[in-house]
Design a protein around this motif. Structure first.
Motif, short mmCIF file in Angstrom:
data_model
loop_
_atom_site.label_atom_id
_atom_site.label_comp_id
_atom_site.label_asym_id
_atom_site.label_seq_id
_atom_site.Cartn_x
_atom_site.Cartn_y
_atom_site.Cartn_z
N PHE A 58 13.81 33.30 28.04
CA PHE A 58 12.54 32.51 29.13
C PHE A 58 12.31 32.95 30.49
N ALA A 59 13.90 33.72 31.38
CA ALA A 59 13.62 33.98 32.18
C ALA A 59 14.60 35.35 32.80
N ARG A 60 14.97 36.18 34.10
CA ARG A 60 16.02 37.26 34.63
C ARG A 60 16.69 36.28 35.16
N HIS A 61 17.92 35.97 35.11
CA HIS A 61 18.98 35.58 35.47
C HIS A 61 20.36 36.75 37.22
N PRO A 62 19.62 36.76 38.07
CA PRO A 62 19.75 37.45 38.98
C PRO A 62 21.59 36.44 39.80
N MET A 63 21.97 37.58 39.51
CA MET A 63 23.19 37.19 40.62
C MET A 63 23.99 37.70 41.32
N ALA A 64 24.87 37.50 42.86
CA ALA A 64 25.12 37.65 43.85
C ALA A 64 26.31 37.32 44.65
N PHE A 65 26.84 37.82 45.65
CA PHE A 65 27.98 37.22 46.33
C PHE A 65 27.12 36.76 47.26
N PHE A 66 28.30 35.88 47.70
CA PHE A 66 27.52 34.59 48.89
C PHE A 66 29.15 34.70 49.70
N VAL A 67 28.33 34.32 50.93
CA VAL A 67 29.40 33.86 52.22
C VAL A 67 29.07 32.63 53.17
N ALA A 68 30.39 32.00 54.15
CA ALA A 68 29.33 30.90 55.02
C ALA A 68 28.30 32.20 56.09
N PRO A 69 27.64 31.59 56.53
CA PRO A 69 26.53 31.85 57.66
C PRO A 69 27.80 32.90 58.72
N THR A 70 28.97 32.74 58.71
CA THR A 70 29.66 33.20 60.29
C THR A 70 30.37 34.20 59.61
N HIS A 71 30.60 34.34 57.98
CA HIS A 71 31.96 36.11 57.63
C HIS A 71 31.62 37.05 58.23
N PRO A 72 32.79 37.35 58.48
CA PRO A 72 32.82 38.50 59.50
C PRO A 72 32.28 39.87 58.48
N LEU A 73 32.27 39.46 57.07
CA LEU A 73 31.62 40.40 56.66
C LEU A 73 30.51 40.90 56.53
#
Length: 278
Positions: free
Chosen positions: A133-148
């Motif tokens: 019934f739907a697509r399932h997108p995944m991603a990497f997440f970090v804190a807004p201040t992360h050095p990456l």
């Protein structure tokens, strides 16, 4: 009912069964083995009686009854909007939603504790029907201040130097990240393994690592700027969401109605939720 009336009915039940159904344990009352057996059948009878009423109501054009649905933890954030949309105009529908790990939800479905299950990959333990019934997108997440976030030419291999927070083995997101690194020919260096999306999000928001999660599981954190998607070039991981039911068990009308609704409108509702993040 009054307590004497209940005691009388219980006595009549015990006479019909020919065995004690309860026993006193101090100040408490516990069921005997015979009581446990009878209680199980009583629950099944009550469920059948409720389903019969729902089917009769359906003949009158009224969708009613209890929608018994189970969802894996990652899906619990995308279901509320769909349930609200479905129950609007259907005031006689009640909802019983149970959320758990993939093995827990599969167990509930196998024991007929739920009529529908929401998950990524359909179970192989027993015959089921799965509708995408739907697509399932995944991603990497970090804190807004992360050095990456300030690193130029970010690559998947750069994540090995940071604490990678992932779900336990057997979960859909864990399988997806293992496949991602394997396809890239890179070793997967796991920093922390957790069985809860909420724990992963909190640790990531506190700056304790990099999370790999479903985009649907992070909508509130993204809205409140607690988490930021990590732009890894060339990384696109998408799976499918399925609504699943057992083949050998007839679906109640309310469950069949919700399955039809979610197949027709699931992607639309999810897209609207994601667009609100932009």
């Amino acid at each position: 009912m009054t307590q004497p009336a209940i005691s009388l009915h219980l006595k009549l039940l015990e006479e019909a069964a020919g065995m004690p159904l309860t026993r006193k344990q101090g100040r408490n009352i516990q069921m005997t083995a015979a009581g446990e057996v009878l209680a199980g059948y009583a629950e099944r009878l009550l469920t059948l009686w409720e389903e019969a009423g729902d089917e009769i109501a359906a003949l009158k054009g009224v969708t009613s009854g209890t929608l018994r649905i189970g969802a894996v933890m990652t899906a619990e954030h995308l279901l509320p909007a769909m349930l609200v949309r479905f129950t609007t105009g259907r005031p006689h529908v009640r909802i019983k939603l149970q959320v758990g790990s993939r093995p827990e939800v599969i167990g509930m479905l196998s024991r007929n504790e739920i009529d529908l299950a929401i998950m990524g990959t359909p179970p192989r333990e027993f015959p089921t029907h799965a509708a995408r019934f739907a697509r399932h997108p995944m991603a990497f997440f970090v804190a807004p201040t992360h050095p990456l976030l300030t690193k130029k030419d970010l690559a998947l291999s750069d994540l090995a130097d940071y604490n990678l927070l992932v779900r336990e083995r057997g979960s859909g997101t864990r399988t997806a990240i293992e496949r991602l690194f394997s396809t890239a020919g890179l070793p997967l260096s796991i920093g922390s393994e957790l069985s809860s999306n909420e724990a992963i999000k909190r640790m990531t928001a506190a700056g304790l690592g990099v999370a790999f999660l479903s985009l649907h599981a992070c909508t509130l954190e993204l809205k409140n700027w607690l988490l930021t998607p990590l732009p890894v070039p060339g990384m696109s991981v998408q799976a499918d969401w399925h609504v699943i039911h057992k083949i050998d068990r007839p679906m109640p009308t309310v469950a069949a109605s919700f399955q039809e609704f979610i197949v027709q409108h699931g992607q639309e509702v999810i897209s609207e939720e994601l667009e609100s993040l932009a």
